[in-house]
Design an enzyme around this catalytic site. Sequence first.
Site: not given
Length: 353
Positions: A164, A185
């Site tokens: 992230d 991600d």
Amino acid sequence: MRFVLPIFLALALTATAQDVHVRVSHDVKTGIEATTEFPTVQMAMDHHPFAGPAPGKDGRPARVYIKIAPGTYHERVIVTQNHSNITFLGMGKSPEDVVITNSLNAKQAGGTFFTETVEINGPGFEADNITFENTAGNTGQAVAVANRSDRSIFKHCRFLGHQDTLFADYGRQYYVDSYIEGGVDFIFGNATVIFDHTELHANGPGYLTAQSRTAADQTTGYVILNSKVTSGIDHAAPPISTDANIAGARSIASAQGAIGLGRPWRPYSRAVYINTELPSDVRPTGWNNWGKASNEQTAFYAESNSTGPGANPSARVPWSHQLTAAQAKQFLPARFLRGKDHWNSIAEAAKLP
């Protein structure tokens, strides 16, 4: 007899002020030496003079330029909603010379959305020649930048983290000639974003994007344009188990030791790669449904003219798309980021150093 300027006239002159220039440097000791010199970036944000309503240079709305001297700034920075048209300028020779850094993961902070090193909420934010970093490493969600600024531009910037790294969450955002690094991600959120001539570097197995569009009529999505994906995956390292005690283990394991182009954090996730070079570590299937088959009916994942050893159109999941050059035009900056105010992101970025 000393002449005293009437207060109403003084206020009027202040209101017509244009651009404001503020200096941040470690050689400023307390921040009270002047109203435009501060030792930390956050102190500059808290106490800088506001730009007046008159146009600044090039006829644009007046801006506040935070000029940051070379150095490593160990701090968290928040640009609040009432601080619009802020520009961070790194004054070094390269983005490596000015680093804003912190180390905080979701477990320590009480959730992903409290971990960011820099949080940007005011519209019209710009940054040039700066590194934004979260050094928590592979310890779970740890955001370097949370960007909720409409019409924001990052040029010649670096974003460093693992899981992230960049929360591109709201508004129209343009990243050009930049570098973004992470493992899981590491670009996520629901903004309308173009990454132009930017390197996305995977420092471990995982997914490059987790875009989170929630409805088909939303104009949001991620476009990776004229860019390059690179890989630093250590294939000699032992595989990570799905032990829940290991940060990000399930996500990393699901990537099967490779890079995924994206997976849907929300059902209508949208990501498009155009004229982008892909490494051999990209999984042939390219995309992932995040364990939910229904996402295949709603997510929009596409490529146009991918190159490099990771470009493998015939092996991609059948629910992804291969766009022609004509179809890809809708995702170019002039249309994708234009909006009702006709924002020209490329022209604005060109005005930065």
